[in-house]
Design a protein around this motif. Structure first.
Motif: not given
Length: 417
Positions: A108-109, A111, A124-126, A148, A150, A168, A405
């Protein structure tokens, strides 16, 4: 057409790199001389000085405090500098282009990224945190968070065994232990107190304090110690047979009106925050009050503090990167603006070893390496991403790392080291 040899300028070569020094006598050169011709000239002078090298050396040139990117006459005219005087041209060995190395594919993304020694920490966003080696091997992936992740950061920037922190949108931060050389990665403490998702985290240089900020607009301070509450059973709860303590903040600092986008510790007592509310605030972490404030025109997305230059980089929702000197007493606190990205700049980070170099990443899929003495053009564009770049990192001077992303982290080797 006028022959360029008819219009001459007087220049004098100077350098701080004594190995490349040539006689600092005035020379006559064509007004329209550019960096290519200057390189040929300085290499010829080195050859005449019996300098021993196998191939010509690539140099950059500084005139009136900025790197030369256009013909010299244009550079001088843009700065209203007289062509009647002798112009000092400082030359320095050109920073080589970073070399693409590994690409780390995630689910996933990405960040959150921070490197330390040979380890790369990602969020990650996951909901996962991941530890990789700089050679591309996945050591551990864990999904203790319920939303997620952050941002992530190592607690001690010189010792991975001191663990790391993740924040998160599940309203919590986790303090993790890590035993380098193993896949032993375990949550040790959960930080509870934010009322909305947490976006940013930073640890003081002495590794004793944590600062977190998020969508509840609050900056919260915590201790990194796991001892003070460890003897109180009420603070413990079981998670995967590990003892995880719950910590509460030692201070809550109110002042922002929108989410706290990024956090930097200036020293062990001063914290800088940027926010979507168009402000940068400097907080006294001891007295728990605002020391200073900078008001901008747009929402701030990312920031980075350099103890080498004592300057703060900040990117906004307007394609620009600005360099602030918070101690300035002359004119604007914004000293330079860097413009090259075509969309919002989501992440900036200073080099840890050179006061002039930094990285940026943007929603335009671009990662750029900059020298502060060249505000109109980056040194290099680092290619590879196929989506928005959400985070860049240069914590390890040998590696430039970016994620976004497209679910990938790209690693570039710094050939300057």
């Amino acid at each position: 057409m006028q022959n360029s040899t008819e219009c001459q300028l007087q220049i004098r070569f100077i350098t701080k790199q004594e190995i490349y020094a040539v006689p600092d006598v005035p020379l006559s050169v064509p007004q329209a001389i550019d960096t290519s011709s200057l390189n040929a000239l300085i290499n010829q002078l080195l050859k005449e000085s019996n300098f021993d090298y196998l191939k010509p050396i690539e140099f950059d040139f500084l005139a009136i405090g900025e790197l030369l990117r256009v013909p010299l006459i244009n550079h001088l005219q843009e700065r209203n500098v007289s062509t009647e005087t002798t112009i000092d041209i400082e030359y320095l060995e050109r920073t080589p282009a970073p070399e693409p190395k590994n690409s780390l594919l995630h689910d996933d993304w990405i960040c959150g990224i921070e490197t330390l020694d040979k380890w790369i920490l990602t969020g990650c966003y996951d909901n996962s945190i991941n530890i990789w080696t700089t050679h591309g091997k996945l050591i551990k992936s864990s999904k203790e968070h319920k939303n997620m992740v952050k941002s992530v950061t190592w607690i001690d920037k010189s010792d991975a065994s001191k663990g790391f922190i993740s924040v998160s949108h599940d309203l919590t931060a986790l303090v993790w232990s890590f035993q380098p050389g193993t896949d032993n990665v375990t949550p040790k403490a959960v930080l509870r107190g934010h009322e909305r998702g947490i976006d940013s985290v930073g640890v003081s240089p002495n590794a004793l304090r944590i600062a977190t900020g998020g969508w509840d607009t609050n900056l919260k301070l915590w201790t990194t110690s796991l001892e003070e509450e460890a003897n109180e059973p009420a603070h413990k709860k079981s998670r995967n047979n590990n003892s995880v303590i719950t910590k509460t903040p030692i201070s809550t600092l109110k002042g922002h009106k929108e989410t706290v986008s990024d956090i930097n510790w200036i020293d062990n007592y001063v914290v800088s925050t940027i926010s979507m509310d168009h402000t940068i605030k400097f907080w006294d972490a001891e007295l728990c009050g605002i020391k200073n404030e900078i008001v901008g025109q747009k929402a701030y997305l990312s920031s980075s503090w350099s103890p080498l230059s004592n300057a703060l980089l900040a990117s906004s929702a307007d394609r620009h990167i600005r360099l602030y000197d918070p101690r300035s007493t002359e004119g604007s606190l914004c000293k330079t603006t860097f413009t090259s990205h075509t969309l919002w700049v989501s992440s900036v980070m200073w080099s840890t070893y050179d006061e002039h170099l930094f990285l940026s990443g943007g929603y335009d899929s671009a990662v750029k390496m900059w020298d502060t003495r060249s505000p109109k053009a980056p040194l290099y564009n680092l290619q590879g991403h196929e989506g928005q770049v959400l985070k860049v990192d240069w914590s390890n001077r040998k590696y430039m790392v970016s994620g976004g992303s497209d679910n990938s982290v790209h690693i570039f080797k710094n050939k300057h080291i």
